[in-house]
Design a protein around this motif. Structure first.
Motif, PDB file in Angstrom:
ATOM      1  N   ILE A 113       0.820  -1.211   0.000  1.00  0.00           N
ATOM      2  CA  ILE A 113       0.000   0.000   0.000  1.00  0.00           C
ATOM      3  C   ILE A 113       0.853   1.260   0.000  1.00  0.00           C
ATOM      4  N   VAL A 114       1.952   1.237   0.725  1.00  0.00           N
ATOM      5  CA  VAL A 114       2.845   2.398   0.747  1.00  0.00           C
ATOM      6  C   VAL A 114       3.473   2.605  -0.634  1.00  0.00           C
ATOM      7  N   GLN A 115       3.844   1.523  -1.290  1.00  0.00           N
ATOM      8  CA  GLN A 115       4.426   1.636  -2.626  1.00  0.00           C
ATOM      9  C   GLN A 115       3.420   2.225  -3.612  1.00  0.00           C
ATOM     10  N   VAL A 116       2.151   1.800  -3.499  1.00  0.00           N
ATOM     11  CA  VAL A 116       1.103   2.338  -4.372  1.00  0.00           C
ATOM     12  C   VAL A 116       0.905   3.826  -4.112  1.00  0.00           C
ATOM     13  N   LEU A 117       0.854   4.215  -2.851  1.00  0.00           N
ATOM     14  CA  LEU A 117       0.631   5.620  -2.504  1.00  0.00           C
ATOM     15  C   LEU A 117       1.787   6.503  -2.951  1.00  0.00           C
ATOM     16  N   ARG A 118       2.970   5.955  -2.970  1.00  0.00           N
ATOM     17  CA  ARG A 118       4.122   6.725  -3.438  1.00  0.00           C
ATOM     18  C   ARG A 118       4.133   6.863  -4.959  1.00  0.00           C
ATOM     19  N   ALA A 119       3.593   5.852  -5.633  1.00  0.00           N
ATOM     20  CA  ALA A 119       3.685   5.811  -7.089  1.00  0.00           C
ATOM     21  C   ALA A 119       2.513   6.475  -7.805  1.00  0.00           C
ATOM     22  N   LYS A 120       1.350   6.525  -7.153  1.00  0.00           N
ATOM     23  CA  LYS A 120       0.150   6.992  -7.840  1.00  0.00           C
ATOM     24  C   LYS A 120      -0.454   8.224  -7.168  1.00  0.00           C
ATOM     25  N   GLN A 121      -1.124   9.007  -7.969  1.00  0.00           N
ATOM     26  CA  GLN A 121      -1.860  10.162  -7.448  1.00  0.00           C
ATOM     27  C   GLN A 121      -3.146   9.643  -6.817  1.00  0.00           C
ATOM     28  N   THR A 122      -3.439  10.096  -5.615  1.00  0.00           N
ATOM     29  CA  THR A 122      -4.636   9.650  -4.903  1.00  0.00           C
ATOM     30  C   THR A 122      -5.342  10.834  -4.261  1.00  0.00           C
ATOM     31  N   TYR A 123      -6.573  10.590  -3.826  1.00  0.00           N
ATOM     32  CA  TYR A 123      -7.302  11.588  -3.048  1.00  0.00           C
ATOM     33  C   TYR A 123      -8.087  10.864  -1.959  1.00  0.00           C
ATOM     34  N   ARG A 124      -8.560  11.623  -0.988  1.00  0.00           N
ATOM     35  CA  ARG A 124      -9.410  11.098   0.073  1.00  0.00           C
ATOM     36  C   ARG A 124     -10.621  12.007   0.211  1.00  0.00           C
ATOM     37  N   ASP A 125     -11.760  11.435   0.562  1.00  0.00           N
ATOM     38  CA  ASP A 125     -12.991  12.207   0.670  1.00  0.00           C
ATOM     39  C   ASP A 125     -13.024  13.061   1.936  1.00  0.00           C
ATOM     40  N   LYS A 126     -13.454  14.296   1.777  1.00  0.00           N
ATOM     41  CA  LYS A 126     -13.768  15.195   2.897  1.00  0.00           C
ATOM     42  C   LYS A 126     -12.609  15.407   3.867  1.00  0.00           C
ATOM     43  N   VAL A 127     -11.409  15.531   3.350  1.00  0.00           N
ATOM     44  CA  VAL A 127     -10.243  15.734   4.209  1.00  0.00           C
ATOM     45  C   VAL A 127     -10.299  17.067   4.949  1.00  0.00           C
ATOM     46  N   ALA A 128     -11.064  18.023   4.421  1.00  0.00           N
ATOM     47  CA  ALA A 128     -11.160  19.334   5.063  1.00  0.00           C
ATOM     48  C   ALA A 128     -11.766  19.253   6.462  1.00  0.00           C
ATOM     49  N   LEU A 129     -12.471  18.157   6.750  1.00  0.00           N
ATOM     50  CA  LEU A 129     -13.082  18.001   8.065  1.00  0.00           C
ATOM     51  C   LEU A 129     -12.080  17.597   9.144  1.00  0.00           C
ATOM     52  N   GLY A 130     -10.870  17.227   8.745  1.00  0.00           N
ATOM     53  CA  GLY A 130      -9.852  16.859   9.728  1.00  0.00           C
ATOM     54  C   GLY A 130      -9.984  15.450  10.276  1.00  0.00           C
ATOM     55  N   THR A 131     -10.748  14.600   9.599  1.00  0.00           N
ATOM     56  CA  THR A 131     -10.947  13.227  10.082  1.00  0.00           C
ATOM     57  C   THR A 131      -9.768  12.309   9.780  1.00  0.00           C
ATOM     58  N   LYS A 132      -8.916  12.686   8.856  1.00  0.00           N
ATOM     59  CA  LYS A 132      -7.775  11.883   8.424  1.00  0.00           C
ATOM     60  C   LYS A 132      -8.233  10.493   7.965  1.00  0.00           C
ATOM     61  N   PRO A 133      -9.069  10.431   6.933  1.00  0.00           N
ATOM     62  CA  PRO A 133      -9.580   9.147   6.455  1.00  0.00           C
ATOM     63  C   PRO A 133      -8.480   8.278   5.867  1.00  0.00           C
ATOM     64  N   LYS A 134      -8.661   6.960   5.977  1.00  0.00           N
ATOM     65  CA  LYS A 134      -7.643   6.021   5.491  1.00  0.00           C
ATOM     66  C   LYS A 134      -8.163   5.141   4.362  1.00  0.00           C
ATOM     67  N   LEU A 135      -9.113   5.664   3.610  1.00  0.00           N
ATOM     68  CA  LEU A 135      -9.504   5.060   2.346  1.00  0.00           C
ATOM     69  C   LEU A 135      -9.025   6.010   1.257  1.00  0.00           C
ATOM     70  N   TYR A 136      -7.936   5.634   0.616  1.00  0.00           N
ATOM     71  CA  TYR A 136      -7.358   6.431  -0.465  1.00  0.00           C
ATOM     72  C   TYR A 136      -7.935   5.959  -1.789  1.00  0.00           C
ATOM     73  N   LYS A 137      -8.096   6.873  -2.732  1.00  0.00           N
ATOM     74  CA  LYS A 137      -8.672   6.525  -4.020  1.00  0.00           C
ATOM     75  C   LYS A 137      -7.795   7.021  -5.166  1.00  0.00           C
ATOM     76  N   VAL A 138      -7.544   6.123  -6.112  1.00  0.00           N
ATOM     77  CA  VAL A 138      -6.869   6.511  -7.350  1.00  0.00           C
ATOM     78  C   VAL A 138      -7.959   6.980  -8.297  1.00  0.00           C
ATOM     79  N   PRO A 139      -7.947   8.242  -8.716  1.00  0.00           N
ATOM     80  CA  PRO A 139      -9.062   8.787  -9.503  1.00  0.00           C
ATOM     81  C   PRO A 139      -9.145   8.202 -10.897  1.00  0.00           C
ATOM     82  N   HIS A 140     -10.367   8.141 -11.387  1.00  0.00           N
ATOM     83  CA  HIS A 140     -10.644   7.665 -12.738  1.00  0.00           C
ATOM     84  C   HIS A 140      -9.884   8.527 -13.745  1.00  0.00           C
TER      85      HIS A 140
END
Length: 221
Positions: A188-215
């Protein structure tokens, strides 16, 4: 950071556009647990077969009428040869700063030593404060136990056996990656380093741990 129930009930209704970010580092010096489990969902690989949802239901005895994991289809988009669909995953994001834990009056909502957010069913009184506080709207009342339930990364089933969550094993295209953010050598760390990702609603400060590689087609909203 202490999060009040009022803060999240208000914040969940006013979310900014989702930022697209590149993850280059892992963990935190302040992170107390030895493991910090997370998921990556690759929208470019998902074909919408819903094998993950069915595997989740079977592995965790999820009753009919409710679901821990949903795949949301958008489309068709585009025209002619460019016609395509987009798929997104809706499930618990296992916040590092979980509002459900903050508002639970009985201690039924927990975040364990591996960073998994879970519900202890025999402590749940069905008040639904956690459902109201969750900005991701992924919790429900189990029609059988009457306790609140949601994705627990198969904590009481697969993880207990030393296996990956059912959705990870069932995906035919390997669209879901699971692992420890605190392990620099994990997949998972290798994927996160290699690909662009985003997380939903990060502005709320929840620090979500479901990362998404965008379409690859269209913007992330």
């Amino acid at each position: 950071m202490k999060l009040s129930r009022r803060h999240f009930l208000a914040g969940g209704a006013a979310c900014a556009a989702i930022p697209v970010v590149t993850i280059a580092t892992t963990g935190s010096e302040a992170e107390p647990q030895k493991e910090n489990l997370a998921l990556v969902f690759d929208q470019t690989k998902c074909i919408g077969c819903e094998a993950c949802s069915e595997a989740c239901r079977e592995a965790n005895n999820v009753p009919e009428g409710v679901s821990r994991l949903n795949i949301v289809r958008e489309g068709p988009l585009g025209e002619g040869d460019d016609k395509h669909y987009r798929f997104d995953r809706q499930s618990c994001v296992h916040c590092e700063t979980a509002p459900c834990v903050s508002v639970c009056p009985t201690g039924a909502c927990i975040r364990d030593e591996k960073g998994v957010v879970d519900v202890v069913a025999n402590k749940c009184v069905g008040c639904q404060y956690c459902i109201a506080a969750c900005p991701y709207r992924v919790r429900y009342v189990d029609p059988v136990t009457k306790a609140v339930d949601k994705c627990d990364l198969c904590r009481k089933t697969r993880l207990k056996e030393g296996r990956a969550p059912a959705c990870v094993e069932a995906c035919p295209t390997k669209a879901v990656v699971f692992g420890d953010l605190n392990d620099p050598n994990s997949e998972i760390v290798q994927v996160l380093r290699a690909k662009q990702t985003y997380r939903d609603k990060v502005a709320l400060g929840t620090k979500p741990k479901l990362y998404k590689v965008p379409h690859g087609k269209g913007k992330v909203i």
